[in-house]
Design a protein around this motif. Structure first.
Motif, mmCIF file in Angstrom:
data_model
loop_
_atom_site.group_PDB
_atom_site.id
_atom_site.type_symbol
_atom_site.label_atom_id
_atom_site.label_comp_id
_atom_site.label_asym_id
_atom_site.label_seq_id
_atom_site.Cartn_x
_atom_site.Cartn_y
_atom_site.Cartn_z
ATOM 1 N N LEU A 197 0.648 -1.175 -0.347
ATOM 2 C CA LEU A 197 -0.253 0.436 -0.585
ATOM 3 C C LEU A 197 0.718 1.115 0.162
ATOM 4 C CD1 LEU A 197 -2.348 -0.930 2.817
ATOM 5 C CD2 LEU A 197 -2.405 -1.053 0.319
ATOM 6 N N PHE B 165 3.221 3.820 -4.730
ATOM 7 C CA PHE B 165 3.078 5.077 -5.933
ATOM 8 C C PHE B 165 3.344 5.271 -6.867
ATOM 9 C CE2 PHE B 165 0.726 4.584 -1.711
ATOM 10 C CZ PHE B 165 -1.025 4.526 -2.696
ATOM 11 N N TYR C 130 -11.031 6.451 -3.608
ATOM 12 C CA TYR C 130 -9.818 6.606 -3.382
ATOM 13 C C TYR C 130 -8.999 7.563 -2.998
ATOM 14 C CZ TYR C 130 -4.897 4.086 -3.126
ATOM 15 O OH TYR C 130 -3.893 3.392 -2.682
ATOM 16 N N ARG C 131 -8.009 7.887 -2.343
ATOM 17 C CA ARG C 131 -7.708 8.837 -1.730
ATOM 18 C C ARG C 131 -6.454 8.923 -1.211
ATOM 19 N NH1 ARG C 131 -9.684 14.063 2.211
ATOM 20 N NH2 ARG C 131 -11.093 14.780 0.386
ATOM 21 N N SER C 132 -5.408 9.426 -2.330
ATOM 22 C CA SER C 132 -4.196 9.283 -1.941
ATOM 23 C C SER C 132 -2.765 10.215 -1.508
ATOM 24 C CB SER C 132 -3.370 8.216 -2.818
ATOM 25 O OG SER C 132 -1.811 8.118 -2.281
ATOM 26 N N LYS D 209 1.068 11.971 -0.851
ATOM 27 C CA LYS D 209 2.140 11.839 -0.638
ATOM 28 C C LYS D 209 3.335 12.900 -0.241
ATOM 29 C CE LYS D 209 3.892 9.950 -4.192
ATOM 30 N NZ LYS D 209 4.485 9.167 -5.506
ATOM 31 N N GLU E 233 -7.027 11.260 -6.328
ATOM 32 C CA GLU E 233 -7.757 10.390 -5.882
ATOM 33 C C GLU E 233 -8.631 9.726 -7.045
ATOM 34 O OE1 GLU E 233 -10.726 14.300 -4.763
ATOM 35 O OE2 GLU E 233 -10.722 15.075 -6.829
ATOM 36 N N ILE F 186 -4.464 -1.575 -2.404
ATOM 37 C CA ILE F 186 -5.371 -0.718 -1.363
ATOM 38 C C ILE F 186 -6.158 -1.907 -0.621
ATOM 39 C CG2 ILE F 186 -6.849 0.595 -2.388
ATOM 40 C CD1 ILE F 186 -5.640 2.531 0.110
ATOM 41 N N TYR G 238 3.210 8.997 3.335
ATOM 42 C CA TYR G 238 1.847 8.551 2.560
ATOM 43 C C TYR G 238 0.789 8.716 4.067
ATOM 44 C CZ TYR G 238 5.710 6.896 -0.249
ATOM 45 O OH TYR G 238 6.838 6.290 -0.499
ATOM 46 N N ASN H 186 -3.714 7.447 2.649
ATOM 47 C CA ASN H 186 -4.494 6.621 1.935
ATOM 48 C C ASN H 186 -5.465 6.327 2.594
ATOM 49 O OD1 ASN H 186 -1.604 6.295 -0.075
ATOM 50 N ND2 ASN H 186 -1.357 5.084 1.614
#
Length: 433
Positions: free
Chosen positions: A12, A15, A152-154, A156, A167, A226, A369, A371
């Motif tokens: 996970l 990215f 889904y939101r990420s 960094k 997203e 994820i 990160y 997530n």
């Protein structure tokens, strides 16, 4: 800790490198077919993060963000349905959908006071509760395949500065839930489950900051990875698997469930310094023995074990090879909810911070990160499941927006997503500027 569980966690964290920028902030859409709102503690007024917001007669739902805010698109028809707002330890609030459609509402939840008379004391140990939970996974979550729609939101970070915001709306096929008793079962799950289709994605990126992450910033992770953090699905050698009871210590208290019955609150930590295990807590429904919530963080008892082996893997960062990662400081929270058709995955939140050191100079760099995965709909229709066309390669070699096309603000108004928190909105604005 078993290889399967560690792989689920570490997959996970990686990215794809991004070099283009998408201007503007995510739109906060609202129309007559939806509603937005704020969920707070009635006593303190503080926002409640991860409060669950769902329709009583539908599989549609969402959760609140860090500011306690939510946005919910209503399916048609919703006549006569009820909006249910719930949070562990609080009294559930139910509102007629017709009274809140198209509005922005503020909902205050009252903490549920527990008296000793309300909790029935029984002679169950934490191990017995987890044993029952493990054995009832097929009954509670279902053995048939199901299709999840999720937001889904990420995020960094380099240091504490936001380097990339992504997203996406994702559809994911799960092959059903069952007890995993061997690595063969784990491989079968890995082959059949978590096939993903990217509906729409968008990315805002600071090229220089992402480049400074070097190898770590450029490493790719599939969109479906994820979903592998679902510990009910990937339960082999998890902390509630009887095979690892000897490696952990457990304590338990019984709580009153505002919906009736009780909730088992179990605390766990590793007891054996020879493993790289976890500490945390889980909540188990006393009636069905379904897992409601679990939170995991690294156990510091595993620090020595991690230190002995960390130099075996080095990284290329800032145009220099040989960087070594210190023990990750991570926080994983998974929520499950009961919707029509049974219990299902609701939310995965993973936050991780890793300090990298270059031994030759002593230089350090901090990467982070965040997530968030929010399951907004659960579909168990066999025909829709059979017609689903996903794969395991989505997002491995391309950015999310490259896979699904350019940003489309009108599109996001028809899907459920997490509203952008004020602090995050400011950070994204700094990227754009």
């Amino acid at each position: 800790m078993a290889r399967s569980l560690l792989l689920s966690f570490f997959i996970l964290f990686i990215f794809r490198y991004a070099d283009a920028q998408v201007p503007g902030l995510p739109a906060q859409a609202q129309g007559t077919s939806g509603m937005s709102g704020l969920v707070t503690d009635a006593g303190t007024g503080n926002p409640l993060q991860f409060a669950q917001v769902a329709l009583n007669k539908s599989t549609t739902g969402t959760v609140t963000n860090e500011d306690g805010r939510f946005f919910l698109v209503l399916p048609e028809p919703v006549t006569g349905d009820t909006l249910v707002i719930s949070y562990l330890g609080y009294e559930t609030v139910k509102l007629a959908v017709s009274s809140v459609t198209g509005q922005t509402v503020r909902i205050s939840l009252k903490p549920k006071e527990v008296s000793l008379q309300e909790v029935e004391v029984v002679a169950l140990t934490p191990e017995e509760v987890m044993r029952r939970m493990f054995n009832r996974i097929p009954d509670n979550y279902g053995t048939d395949s199901l299709l999840l729609t999720a937001f889904y939101r990420s995020q960094k970070f380099t240091g504490k500065k936001l380097a990339e915001y992504s997203e996406a709306i994702i559809e994911d096929l799960k092959a059903g839930y069952f007890d995993q008793n061997s690595m063969k079962d784990v491989k079968i799950t890995a082959e059949r489950s978590n096939k993903t289709h990217l509906v729409k994605g968008r990315v805002v990126s600071d090229t220089n900051l992402v480049n400074s992450m070097g190898e770590v910033g450029k490493m790719a992770g599939c969109l479906g990875c994820i979903f592998s953090g679902d510990l009910i699905e990937n339960n082999f050698r998890a902390m509630f698997d009887e095979e690892v009871f000897r490696f952990y210590t457990y304590k338990m208290e019984e709580l009153f469930n505002p919906e009736g019955g009780k909730i088992y609150h179990i605390f766990f930590d590793q007891a054996d310094k020879k493993i790289k295990g976890f500490r945390g807590e889980m909540y188990v429904d006393g009636s069905s023995f379904a897992l409601m919530k679990i939170r995991c963080r690294p156990s510091f008892l595993g620090y020595d074990k991690y230190e002995k082996g960390k130099a075996r893997r080095t990284y290329f960062i800032n145009n220099t090879n040989g960087w070594v990662a210190d023990m990750p400081l991570q926080d994983l929270t998974i929520l499950y909810s009961k919707r029509p058709g049974g219990w299902s995955l609701s939310t995965i939140r993973l936050e991780q911070w890793i300090s990298f050191t270059l031994p030759s100079s002593g230089q350090k760099i901090l990467l982070g990160y965040k997530n968030d995965l929010v399951v907004t709909d659960v579909n168990r229709d066999p025909e829709k499941v059979r017609s689903f066309r996903g794969d395991k390669k989505a997002g491995v070699k391309q950015r999310w927006d490259q896979l699904a096309g350019t940003a489309d603000e009108e599109f996001w108004g028809s899907y459920n997503y997490l509203p952008v928190e004020e602090s995050l909105k400011k950070a994204i604005g700094e990227i754009n500027n």
